[in-house]
Enzyme design. Structure first.
Site, PDB file in Angstrom:
ATOM      1  CB  SER A  95     -25.010   1.190  64.275  1.00 38.07           C
ATOM      2  OG  SER A  95     -23.856   1.234  65.056  1.00 38.07           O
ATOM      3  CG  HIS A  96     -22.382   4.619  63.888  1.00 43.68           C
ATOM      4  ND1 HIS A  96     -22.406   3.272  63.634  1.00 43.68           N
ATOM      5  CD2 HIS A  96     -21.943   5.207  62.771  1.00 43.68           C
ATOM      6  CE1 HIS A  96     -21.978   3.041  62.398  1.00 43.68           C
ATOM      7  NE2 HIS A  96     -21.690   4.205  61.847  1.00 43.68           N
TER       8      HIS A  96
ATOM      9  CG  ASP B 117     -23.082   2.575  68.925  1.00 47.27           C
ATOM     10  OD1 ASP B 117     -23.192   1.876  69.950  1.00 47.27           O
ATOM     11  OD2 ASP B 117     -23.198   2.122  67.773  1.00 47.27           O
TER      12      ASP B 117
ATOM     13  CG  ASP C 121     -26.205  -0.567  67.897  1.00 49.07           C
ATOM     14  OD1 ASP C 121     -25.361   0.349  67.911  1.00 49.07           O
ATOM     15  OD2 ASP C 121     -26.029  -1.645  67.293  1.00 49.07           O
TER      16      ASP C 121
ATOM     17  CG  ASP D 116     -22.632  -2.018  68.206  1.00 49.54           C
ATOM     18  OD1 ASP D 116     -22.657  -0.772  68.225  1.00 49.54           O
ATOM     19  OD2 ASP D 116     -22.854  -2.686  67.178  1.00 49.54           O
ATOM     20  NE  ARG D 117     -19.662   2.097  65.433  1.00 49.92           N
ATOM     21  CZ  ARG D 117     -19.271   2.709  64.342  1.00 49.92           C
ATOM     22  NH1 ARG D 117     -18.829   3.944  64.400  1.00 49.92           N
ATOM     23  NH2 ARG D 117     -19.313   2.107  63.165  1.00 49.92           N
TER      24      ARG D 117
ATOM     25  CE  LYS E 278     -19.379  -2.066  66.396  1.00 48.95           C
ATOM     26  NZ  LYS E 278     -19.648  -2.665  65.075  1.00 48.95           N
TER      27      LYS E 278
HETATM   28  C1  G1P Z   1     -18.541   0.783  59.908  1.00 47.13           C
HETATM   29  C2  G1P Z   1     -17.183   0.526  60.525  1.00 47.13           C
HETATM   30  C3  G1P Z   1     -17.019  -0.951  60.778  1.00 47.13           C
HETATM   31  C4  G1P Z   1     -18.158  -1.455  61.669  1.00 47.13           C
HETATM   32  C5  G1P Z   1     -19.487  -1.087  61.051  1.00 47.13           C
HETATM   33  C6  G1P Z   1     -20.651  -1.425  61.973  1.00 47.13           C
HETATM   34  O1  G1P Z   1     -18.646   0.108  58.681  1.00 47.13           O
HETATM   35  O2  G1P Z   1     -16.159   1.008  59.703  1.00 47.13           O
HETATM   36  O3  G1P Z   1     -15.776  -1.187  61.381  1.00 47.13           O
HETATM   37  O4  G1P Z   1     -18.090  -2.844  61.828  1.00 47.13           O
HETATM   38  O5  G1P Z   1     -19.536   0.325  60.783  1.00 47.13           O
HETATM   39  O6  G1P Z   1     -20.567  -0.753  63.201  1.00 47.13           O
HETATM   40  P1  G1P Z   1     -18.392   0.823  57.264  1.00 47.13           P
HETATM   41  O7  G1P Z   1     -19.313   2.011  57.198  1.00 47.13           O
HETATM   42  O8  G1P Z   1     -16.972   1.285  57.259  1.00 47.13           O
HETATM   43  O9  G1P Z   1     -18.681  -0.228  56.237  1.00 47.13           O
HETATM   44 ZN    ZN Z   2     -23.583   0.331  66.874  1.00 43.92          ZN
END
Ligand code: G1P
Ligand code: ZN
Length: 543
Positions: free
Chosen positions: A113-114, A277, A279, A281-282, A376
Site C-alpha cells: 500500500s502506502h 497511494d 496501490d 486505494d487511498r 477503497k
Molecule cells: C492503516 C489504516 C487503516 C487502513 C489500513 C490499510 O491500518 O489505519 O485505516 O485500512 O492502513 O490501508 P493500521 O496501520 O492503522 O492498522
Molecule cells: Zn493502499
C-alpha cells in the site's frame, strides 16, 4: 515443464495484519518465504484446482518476480486460469473489479500500500475473496494457521512468462490472460460518474493537479483525467510507476504529499488537487487554499452522492471505521440512512456492502469507497469530488463551508508515534485497558470522561465478533479520543492516537484543528501516559 513438490518448514510471523501480510522486501525474498505463504493461502481456501484467480500488484520492487512465482505455483496447484495485469500491474481497486467482473474465485494482490518500496523497504501480499474484498479474519486466520503447519509447496519448473503485452499465454496447461490494467476500471468509472459534466468543467478552464506519487495510479489517472475527461496534459504528475516510487513515501497525506499541499496553498493554485497511494486505494483531496480531512470528505460525499448518476437513486446506508470522525453520521441522520461503525480495515465493510446495507464507506486514513468494488478506491473518490464540483459549480472551500454550516464542523486529527519498541507500546495499551473502568467521571483538564471502552464489533450480517479493536474515551462534551496500535507497520509498533471534537458554532469554524483539539490532545497524553511508557511526547506524523 514439471511440477516440483518442494519440502519446506513453517516460518514464524506469517500473520496477516490489517491488510494482508507485510514485511521488509528482503524478508519476502528469503528462502521459501513467499512460497510458503502462497501455498498456505491456496490450502486455506481449499486448494485452487480448477479455479480462476486475478493477480496483480502496485509495481513495487519484487512485484514482477513474485508474480512469476505465484503464476508457477497456481499452475502447479491446478488452477485453470489466472487473469493478470500487463507487467503484473493492477491497482488494488482495479484488481477488486476484475475479480467481480469475471466472477473469479478470488485474487492475489501484491502491495504494501502506502509503505515505501524498494529492496530495503516494504513488500506485501493479500488474498481477496470472490466478492472482490480483502479476506475476512476467518480466512486470514486459516491462512496463518496453515503457515504454522506447512511441510511442502508445489511449483512448476518453467521459465518466466511474457507479461509485457495483453493476450492469452499457456503455463503448463493453465491459461494466463494478460489484460490491460486500466481499460475495465476506466469503463466502470465512466458508468458511475457524469463524464460529460466533468469534461465541460475542464473545458471551462477548471485546473487540477493529480499527484500519483510515482505509484500505480499514474496510468489510470492519465487515461481517465487527461484522455477521457480532457484535463490539461501534465495535470497528472509523478505519473510513471517506479519500483521504489522514486524514493517517495507514496502515502497521500499532507506530510508525504507536501509538494501537492504547497502548490495548493500557494499563489495561483489550481482549483482542485488530489493524490493517491502506492496501490491506488487511498486518496487525499485538497481545494485551492483548503485541505479536506478524510472524515469530512466522506461526509461531503455522502451528502452529495446523489449528484453522480451511479448514486442518483440514493444511498442504502453509510459505514465508517470506528476511529473515523462522526461527521458522516450526522449526514446519515439527516438523510434517514443507517450508519455503521466498524473496526479499522476495509475487510470489515465487505459484509455490509454485500448485504446491501451500506453504499458508501470510509476511513480517516484517506480511504473512501462504495459498493462498486470491495476495496477503497482513490480515483473513485477523486472522480466523485469532480462530479460534485462539476454539478455544483462551487469551489471546494465553498462546498465545505456549506457543509459545516448545515451539519456543524468536526475537528479531527490523527497523531502517529512510529517505530516504538513493541514491548513498551504493548505495556502502554495494557495499562490503558486496565484503567478503563476507573475513567468515567474523572475530570481531566476541563474535560470529563463520560465513557471508556475497548471497541468490540459484532458483524450484523454474519454475527462474528472482533474484540480489542481500539480503546475509546468519550468526554461529556462529545469530544473523543481513540488509541490503537497499527496492524500494517513492519518495524516495532506504531501508536495511533485519534482526536475529535464537534463544533456547532459557526463563529468557531475557522480554527486550526491542532488548536481546536489542544485540550483533547492534552487529556489523551494524561490518560494514556504516552511519554511515560514510550518516551515520546511528540508524534512523528500528524494528519
Ligand atoms: C492503516 C489504516 C487503516 C487502513 C489500513 C490499510 O491500518 O489505519 O485505516 O485500512 O492502513 O490501508 P493500521 O496501520 O492503522 O492498522
Ligand atoms: Zn493502499
Amino acid at each position: 515443464m514439471t511440477v516440483e513438490t518442494v519440502a519446506t518448514a513453517p516460518i514464524a510471523g506469517q500473520k496477516p495484519g490489517t491488510s494482508g501480510l507485510r514485511k521488509k522486501t528482503h524478508v519476502f525474498m528469503g528462502p521459501h518465504y513467499l512460497e510458503n505463504f502462497v501455498q498456505a493461502t491456496f490450502d486455506a481456501i481449499g486448494g485452487v484446482a480448477g479455479k480462476t484467480l486475478v493477480l496483480g500488484g502496485d509495481g513495487r520492487y519484487f512485484n514482477d518476480r513474485a508474480a512469476q512465482v505465484i503464476l508457477r505455483m497456481a499452475a502447479a496447484n491446478g488452477a485453470v486460469r489466472v487473469i493478470v495485469g500487463t507487467g503484473a500491474i493492477l491497482s488494488t481497486p482495479a484488481a477488486s473489479h476484475l475479480i467481480r467482473l469475471h466472477g473469479t474465485d478470488g485474487g492475489i494482490i501484491l502491495s504494501a500500500s502506502h509503505n515505501p518500496g524498494g529492496p530495503d523497504e516494504d513488500f506485501g501480499i493479500k488474498f481477496n475473496t470472490p466478492n472482490g474484498g480483502p479476506a475476512p479474519e476467518s480466512v486470514t486466520e486459516a491462512i496463518f494457521a496453515r503457515t504454522q503447519s506447512i511441510a511442502e509447496y508445489r511449483i512448476l519448473s518453467a521459465q518466466d512468462l511474457d507479461l509485457s503485452a495483453p493476450g492469452r499465454r499457456d503455463l503448463g496447461g493453465m491459461a494466463v490472460d494478460v489484460v490491460d490494467p486500466v481499460a475495465d476500471y476506466a469503463a466502470l468509472m465512466e458508468g458511475l460518474f457524469d463524464f460529460a459534466a466533468i469534461r465541460a468543467l475542464f473545458a471551462g478552464g477548471f485546473r487540477m493537479r493529480m499527484d500519483s506519487m510515482c505509484a500505480v495510479t499514474g496510468p489510470y489517472a492519465r487515461e481517465i483525467l487527461e484522455r477521457r475527461l480532457g484535463a490539461a496534459p501534465g495535470t497528472v504528475v509523478n505519473a510513471t510507476p517506479l519500483p521504489d516510487f522514486g524514493g517517495l513515501h507514496p502515502d497521500p497525506n499532507p506530510v508525504w504529499a507536501k509538494a501537492l499541499m504547497d502548490e495548493m496553498m500557494g499563489p495561483d493554485a489550481p482549483d482542485f488537487g488530489a493524490a493517491s497511494d502506492g496501490d491506488g486505494d487511498r486518496n487525499m483531496v485538497v481545494g485551492r487554499g483548503i485541505y479536506v480531512s478524510p472524515s469530512d470528505s466522506l461526509a461531503v460525499l455522502a451528502a452529495n452522492a446523489h449528484l453522480a448518476p451511479g448514486y442518483a437513486g440514493g444511498l442504502k446506508g453509510v459505514a465508517r471505521s470506528m476511529p473515523t470522525s462522526a461527521a458522516v453520521d450526522r449526514v446519515a441522520r439527516a438523510l434517514g440512512l443507517p450508519a455503521y461503525e466498524t473496526p479499522t480495515g476495509w475487510k470489515f465493510f465487505g459484509n455490509l456492502l454485500d448485504a446491501g446495507r451500506a453504499t458508501l464507506c470510509g476511513e480517516e486514513s484517506f480511504g473512501t469507497g462504495s459498493d462498486h468494488v470491495r476495496e477503497k478506491d482513490g480515483l473513485w473518490a477523486i472522480l466523485m469530488w469532480l462530479n460534485i464540483l462539476a454539478v455544483r459549480r462551487q469551489s471546494v472551500a465553498d462546498i465545505l463551508a456549506d457543509h459545516w454550516a448545515r451539519y456543524g464542523r468536526t475537528y479531527y486529527s490523527r497523531h502517529d508515534f512510529e517505530a516504538i519498541e513493541s514491548a513498551r507500546a504493548e505495556a502502554m495499551m495494557t495499562a490503558l485497558r486496565d484503567s478503563l473502568a476507573d475513567l468515567p467521571g474523572q475530570a481531566i483538564g476541563g474535560l470529563t470522561v463520560q465513557a471508556a471502552d475497548d471497541f468490540a464489533y459484532a458483524d450484523p450480517v454474519d454475527g462474528s465478533v472482533s474484540r480489542h479493536q481500539g480503546v475509546r474515551v468519550l468526554f461529556a462534551d462529545g469530544s473523543r479520543i481513540v488509541l490503537r496500535l497499527s496492524g500494517t507497520g513492519t518495524e516495532g509498533a506504531t501508536l495511533r492516537l485519534y482526536l475529535e471534537r464537534f463544533e456547532p458554532d459557526p463563529a468557531r469554524f475557522g480554527l486550526d484543528p491542532q488548536d481546536a483539539l489542544a485540550p483533547v490532545i492534552a487529556a489523551a497524553h494524561r490518560i494514556a501516559r504516552i511519554a511515560e511508557f514510550t518516551g515520546r511526547s511528540q508524534p512523528d506524523v500528524i494528519t
